[in-house]
Write a protein that holds these residues in place. Structure first.
Motif, PDB file in Angstrom:
ATOM      1  N   GLU A 108       0.900  -1.465  -0.043  1.00 53.61           N
ATOM      2  CA  GLU A 108       0.309   0.183  -0.436  1.00 53.61           C
ATOM      3  C   GLU A 108       1.010   1.219   0.214  1.00 53.61           C
ATOM      4  O   GLU A 108       0.031   2.710   0.216  1.00 53.61           O
ATOM      5  N   LEU A 109       1.996   1.186  -0.224  1.00 52.62           N
ATOM      6  CA  LEU A 109       3.329   1.839  -0.150  1.00 52.62           C
ATOM      7  C   LEU A 109       3.096   2.908  -1.057  1.00 52.62           C
ATOM      8  O   LEU A 109       3.069   2.446  -2.155  1.00 52.62           O
ATOM      9  N   LEU A 110       2.903   4.304  -0.874  1.00 50.59           N
ATOM     10  CA  LEU A 110       2.292   5.505  -2.123  1.00 50.59           C
ATOM     11  C   LEU A 110       4.294   5.275  -3.649  1.00 50.59           C
ATOM     12  O   LEU A 110       5.226   5.191  -2.867  1.00 50.59           O
ATOM     13  N   ASP A 111       3.802   4.453  -3.949  1.00 49.15           N
ATOM     14  CA  ASP A 111       4.877   4.618  -5.345  1.00 49.15           C
ATOM     15  C   ASP A 111       5.259   5.753  -6.015  1.00 49.15           C
ATOM     16  O   ASP A 111       4.272   5.998  -6.667  1.00 49.15           O
ATOM     17  N   ASP A 162      -2.445  17.209   1.225  1.00 46.24           N
ATOM     18  CA  ASP A 162      -1.501  18.179   2.019  1.00 46.24           C
ATOM     19  C   ASP A 162      -0.766  16.868   3.208  1.00 46.24           C
ATOM     20  O   ASP A 162       0.679  17.061   2.440  1.00 46.24           O
ATOM     21  N   LEU A 163      -1.315  16.908   4.308  1.00 45.63           N
ATOM     22  CA  LEU A 163      -0.543  15.582   4.917  1.00 45.63           C
ATOM     23  C   LEU A 163       0.313  14.021   4.726  1.00 45.63           C
ATOM     24  O   LEU A 163       0.942  13.819   4.978  1.00 45.63           O
ATOM     25  N   ASN A 176       4.502  10.000   4.468  1.00 43.10           N
ATOM     26  CA  ASN A 176       5.487   9.864   3.538  1.00 43.10           C
ATOM     27  C   ASN A 176       6.525   9.571   3.730  1.00 43.10           C
ATOM     28  O   ASN A 176       6.844  10.590   3.529  1.00 43.10           O
ATOM     29  N   ALA A 177       7.271   8.976   3.811  1.00 45.78           N
ATOM     30  CA  ALA A 177       8.722   9.338   4.502  1.00 45.78           C
ATOM     31  C   ALA A 177       9.507   9.635   3.219  1.00 45.78           C
ATOM     32  O   ALA A 177      10.389  10.259   3.499  1.00 45.78           O
ATOM     33  N   ARG A 178       9.787   9.003   1.933  1.00 44.83           N
ATOM     34  CA  ARG A 178      10.463   9.892   0.666  1.00 44.83           C
ATOM     35  C   ARG A 178       9.848  11.507   0.041  1.00 44.83           C
ATOM     36  O   ARG A 178      10.416  12.460   0.729  1.00 44.83           O
ATOM     37  N   ALA A 215      10.085  17.035   1.640  1.00 48.64           N
ATOM     38  CA  ALA A 215       9.884  18.259   2.875  1.00 48.64           C
ATOM     39  C   ALA A 215      10.885  19.050   3.581  1.00 48.64           C
ATOM     40  O   ALA A 215      10.507  19.870   4.097  1.00 48.64           O
ATOM     41  N   ASP A 216      11.512  17.900   3.983  1.00 56.31           N
ATOM     42  CA  ASP A 216      11.947  18.842   5.351  1.00 56.31           C
ATOM     43  C   ASP A 216      13.734  19.434   4.958  1.00 56.31           C
ATOM     44  O   ASP A 216      13.933  20.545   5.475  1.00 56.31           O
TER      45      ASP A 216
END
Length: 718
Positions: free
Chosen positions: A11-14, A673-674, A679-681, A686-687
């Motif tokens: 389910e991880l966003l690819d 937005d969230l 999502n880790a990547r 965003a960091d």
């Protein structure tokens, strides 16, 4: 075998499909200019080389009737015919037929041999003649060598060297299957977007009929839906099928399930990229097995004539199981027999269920009968439909290369008028910028209008974009995402600025509305940057013109309408029945079509929120106390632990952010937005922009990404 990250967390966003937008995975240097190299060819010499191959039968794969023309037509057709209007993906561009999954589709059995036959031509011309162009050109040469006059040919298809993983082919896990999830109602018909084929691994429909049964009514319905999804009307559909089936034969000497080996991607290494090894007889020539259906359509398989239409209309046909075990149709009564392709005997023609379906559908039959009475009309219709088929994914006419590009352009090419005036320069652009900012239009209005105009672009088939200002025409001006009433206000105001400027000139300099819309968006970005304390110049390249309604295919442009738009935080109705499972997937899909990288996606979403450029001017996602200023507040407030987020609807599309200390409601946001915090990547990206010292980089990168979107369709600048 070790699991991939995606296999560990399905389910991880690819985001991987965005990486191909920023890296060169091929062997050519960045300086290599394929268009320039292609133009150096003597096209007649290239065509002569192809024809030499086409008429030189090889023992390792003998040509039917001593001519590879029908095989090359099928190869070109199956390369171009994957194109679909829903997302503009697939088609002949990139030469993707030589890469998986297309290289190993069941519908492409033995096309590996066709491409291998062309290897000497590819080897002679190397990188200056792409596989994408060679495959299509071979189809044209094949038609011409058998007596047909084609409408033209254009080069310019640069090769890909990696499979296009952005293309969704269907929900099935096995080839040649049809899942209920492929259709909106769970039954045949109403394919879910973005699909255009009814069976996994087939280009169009099952030639035996729906679910492998000789159902002519169901087959006709499937044909109409599928061909409409590649932008073909009834006349074009009939012309393509009848024209293509005028040539060659189908191969089913025996049962493919019992005789044919694995596809190229699963074949043994000693076969060197070839697949479908056939154990029946000699495995080639008269013993060849492709579709499992056996026989020619008419008595003149390598000659352009009316024999296919005459056979179909002048004879009755009955369904039978052929030697390959597949449903096909044999004539009732006597019929002119065809020569055997590898011998001196003759054999009886056959028809597919998809052929007979044309005869039994009233509208398709009317076209067939008209063509039968008017052979010249049939010839012209097939020539134009074939030209459309093999060029539909190439975009506007200015991208087409070579001496055989027709002078005539078509509405499906999204033509633009030539300017009969001089374009504005830097001084005029500055004057117009001041004039736009002197109106009552807000930063949000200007930015949203420019975005709405430019972001229609699809890099898949080079359609859409700001050039043409089609946002002022139907259907775009009425799209819900464009907020028609508000859009009307912006357009009327900009048209007033345009009229005043153009009427005040005593020279030939004029501004198009297309240029002015982009210029207004740029002005909004510059003003927002200034509000945040940054002095930036957003690059502007004039040269856009305004298309007319007559130059706009309103029906086909409907496919460009966003069902949701992460950049404007437009959620849509949320009850779509298609193959995208989440809003986030839609965001990534749109970013891929805009040719964006992960950082560009990230910075554009954050920047649009800072501009306050949200659907209906809601506060959703505008995580700043100073909307209209190009700050990095969005990222800081998404990343901080100062707020706790809670879903406010069952679908978890909307969220509220509460201050952890006071418990007060501070923000509203959406999944669009969230995801930049979850999502880790995306969070890692965003960091960078959310750091205390990251705002200047954010502004600079936003301007670059914004400019890219505004200029995606400026092929005249390349």
């Amino acid at each position: 075998m070790a699991k991939s990250i995606q296999e560990w967390w399905p389910e991880l966003l690819d985001l991987g499909i965005l990486d191909d937008n920023v890296r060169n995975v091929g062997p050519y240097e960045e300086a290599f200019d394929y268009a320039e190299e292609f133009q150096k060819h003597d096209l007649e010499e290239v065509k002569s080389d192809i024809e030499d191959v086409m008429t030189d039968s090889q023992d390792w794969w003998p040509a039917d009737y001593g001519h590879y023309g029908p095989l090359f037509i099928r190869m070109a057709w199956h390369s171009a015919g994957t194109y679909r209007t829903a997302d503009g993906r697939a088609g002949a561009a990139g030469g993707l037929q030589r890469l998986p999954p297309e290289s190993s589709w069941p519908d492409n059995v033995n096309l590996d041999k066709a491409r291998r036959l062309l290897q000497p031509v590819k080897q002679k011309y190397g990188p200056t003649l792409s596989w994408g162009d060679l495959i299509v050109l071979a189809g044209n040469v094949a038609l011409e060598s058998m007596g047909f006059e084609t409408f033209g040919f254009a080069g310019g298809r640069e090769d890909e060297f990696k499979s296009n993983e952005a293309v969704t082919w269907g929900p099935e896990e096995d080839w040649e299957t049809t899942s209920p999830e492929r259709f909106e109602d769970g039954k045949v018909g109403n394919l879910k977007d973005p699909l255009a084929n009814t069976v996994m691994g087939l280009i169009y429909v099952n030639p035996e009929g729906p679910y492998g049964e000789p159902d002519v009514e169901g087959s006709a319905a499937n044909i109409r839906e599928e061909f409409s999804r590649m932008a073909m009307n009834d006349e074009e559909t009939v012309a393509l099928i009848a024209g293509g089936h005028t040539f060659g034969k189908v191969h089913g000497a025996d049962d493919p399930d019992e005789n044919v080996g694995p596809e190229p991607e699963d074949a043994p290494i000693d076969l060197q990229g070839l697949g479908w090894e056939n154990e029946f007889g000699e495995g080639k020539g008269p013993d060849a097995i492709t579709s499992g259906i056996e026989g020619p359509w008419n008595d003149s398989p390598i000659q352009w004539d009316m024999a296919y239409i005459d056979n179909l209309l002048n004879h009755d046909w009955t369904s039978v199981k052929g030697p390959g075990g597949a449903w096909q149709w044999e004539p009732v009564g006597d019929i002119e027999e065809a020569p055997e392709p590898h011998g001196d005997d003759t054999e009886e023609p056959m028809m597919l269920t998809t052929d007979v379906a044309l005869k039994h559908d009233d509208d398709f039959r009317a076209v067939l009968e008209r063509f039968q009475e008017n052979p010249d009309e049939f010839q012209e219709a097939f020539a134009k439909a074939w030209y459309k088929l093999i060029h539909r994914d190439m975009g506007p006419p200015e991208r087409l290369l070579g001496p055989e590009v027709p002078e005539e352009t078509f509405v499906w090419q999204d033509p633009l008028p030539d300017a009969d005036y001089e374009f504005i320069g830097d001084a005029e652009a500055e004057e117009l910028t001041d004039a736009v900012l002197d109106t009552d239009l807000t930063v949000s209005q200007l930015a949203k209008t420019a975005w709405a105009s430019a972001s229609t672009y699809r890099d898949s088939d080079k359609r859409g974009g700001a050039n043409g200002a089609r946002i002022r025409l139907e259907p775009q001006r009425s799209w819900e995402v464009n907020e028609p009433e508000g859009l009307e206000t912006v357009l009327e105001t900009l048209e007033g600025v345009q009229a005043e400027f153009n009427s005040s000139r005593d020279d030939d300099v004029r501004v198009s509305l297309a240029d002015l819309i982009v210029l207004g968006g740029n002005a909004a970005v510059e003003q927002a940057a200034a509000e945040a304390g940054y002095d930036v110049d957003v690059p502007f390249e004039p040269g856009r013109t305004d298309a007319t309604a007559e130059q706009t295919d309103e029906e086909s442009f409907e496919h460009l309408e966003p069902k949701a738009d992460a950049f404007r935080n437009y959620l849509g109705e949320g009850d779509w029945d298609d193959l995208y499972e989440s809003l986030e997937e839609r965001m990534v899909d749109k970013a891929e079509l805009l040719n964006l990288s992960v950082p560009e996606l990230t910075v554009l979403v954050g920047g649009m929120r800072a501009l306050g450029a949200t659907y209906q001017d809601t506060d959703r996602g505008v995580l700043t106390e100073q909307p209209g200023a190009l700050t990095n507040d969005f990222f800081q407030n998404v990343l901080t632990m100062d707020y706790e987020w809670e879903a406010v609807d069952e679908d978890e599309r909307l969220f509220e952010g509460y201050d952890r200390d006071t418990g007060e409601l501070e923000w509203e946001a959406t999944r669009f937005d969230l995801v930049f915090g979850s999502n880790a990547r995306l969070r890692a990206t965003a960091d960078v922009y959310g750091a205390d010292d990251g705002e200047e980089k954010f502004v600079e990168d936003f301007v670059d990404a914004w400019t890219k979107v505004m200029q995606n369709d400026r092929f005249d600048l390349e």
